[in-house]
Motif scaffolding. Sequence first.
Motif, short mmCIF file in Angstrom:
data_model
loop_
_atom_site.label_atom_id
_atom_site.label_comp_id
_atom_site.label_asym_id
_atom_site.label_seq_id
_atom_site.Cartn_x
_atom_site.Cartn_y
_atom_site.Cartn_z
N VAL A 198 -10.40 -82.40 -55.30
CA VAL A 198 -9.80 -82.07 -54.00
C VAL A 198 -8.36 -81.59 -54.20
N ARG A 238 -4.61 -81.36 -54.34
CA ARG A 238 -3.63 -82.43 -54.55
C ARG A 238 -2.64 -82.53 -53.39
N PHE A 298 -4.21 -84.12 -50.33
CA PHE A 298 -4.27 -85.58 -50.46
C PHE A 298 -2.91 -86.20 -50.17
N LYS A 322 -4.35 -85.28 -45.57
CA LYS A 322 -5.44 -84.51 -44.98
C LYS A 322 -6.80 -84.92 -45.55
N THR A 323 -6.78 -85.65 -46.64
CA THR A 323 -7.99 -86.23 -47.21
C THR A 323 -7.63 -87.57 -47.83
N ARG A 324 -8.55 -88.52 -47.75
CA ARG A 324 -8.30 -89.84 -48.32
C ARG A 324 -8.78 -89.93 -49.77
N ILE A 325 -9.41 -88.87 -50.25
CA ILE A 325 -9.97 -88.89 -51.60
C ILE A 325 -8.87 -88.59 -52.61
N ASN A 326 -8.56 -89.55 -53.44
CA ASN A 326 -7.54 -89.34 -54.47
C ASN A 326 -8.14 -88.46 -55.58
N PRO A 327 -7.54 -87.28 -55.85
CA PRO A 327 -8.07 -86.40 -56.89
C PRO A 327 -8.05 -87.04 -58.27
N ILE A 359 -1.17 -90.23 -57.93
CA ILE A 359 -2.33 -89.62 -58.61
C ILE A 359 -2.30 -89.96 -60.10
#
Length: 262
Positions: free
Chosen positions: A50, A52, A55, A59-64, A95
């Motif tokens: 996703v 960086r 994150f 805008k996204t909770r998914i940690n790259p 990250i």
Amino acid sequence: MIEEQVIGIVGGMGPESGIMLCNYINSLTPVTKDQEHLSMVLMSFPKHIVDRTAFLDGKTRINPAFQISKVIKKLESAGATIIGIACNTAHSSIIFNEIKKDLKKRGSTLKLLHMPQITCDILGKTYPKVKRVGVISTNGTYKSKIYESTLKERGYEVILPNFEFQNDVIHKMIYDADFGIKASPNIRTKEVKQLKNKTLDFFYKNNVEAIILGCTELSLVFSENPSEIKVIDSTMSLARALVQEASVVNTKNNEVRTLYTL
């Protein structure tokens, strides 16, 4: 018997950055034939990592970090011993620390290099008299203060634009969906050229002595350095460090020998 060091590159952020890092590594390695080049593995899985900055902006909770760690695991399985991540924003603490945590949990013996720290090291070695430094980066790198804090710790005066300029000029130059570097990595659009000139003009007017290209995509448009101001390319800096690390080999008697010195 000599134990070979193998460079592993996490690409895909964006895809052209990983390729450029490979090209820099090859160009920095002093060779006379194919067999003298350093061994290298590039893995690029852009769909799976996703953005960086998205994150870091929430805008996204998914940690790259999790997908980057999976790529590093694949690189290790392929024989890599030294890892370089071709993305500055991926080195923000939230990250990068997660990546290191995962490597430690797996008991990995990989050496993971830190691009921003290396870039600041090379700035100091290359231009020891420079004190006023500017940074051009994505919003994610800008907000996480990766470079700002590292430079200030080393005694530099850091010059950055306000966030409006950062967002509307610098970040737009990289991310604009119609004409930005990510959208057109092999085309120097007129809009990108205009925003690049506007960015340089800001640093000229603020008497900056050196600029750090704190985004790997910027290497694609700053290939010709402006004569009036010094430029440190983070992608080239990481390439230098990877060549240096990979040129250190262990002999059968556990002696260390350096193949290349940059």
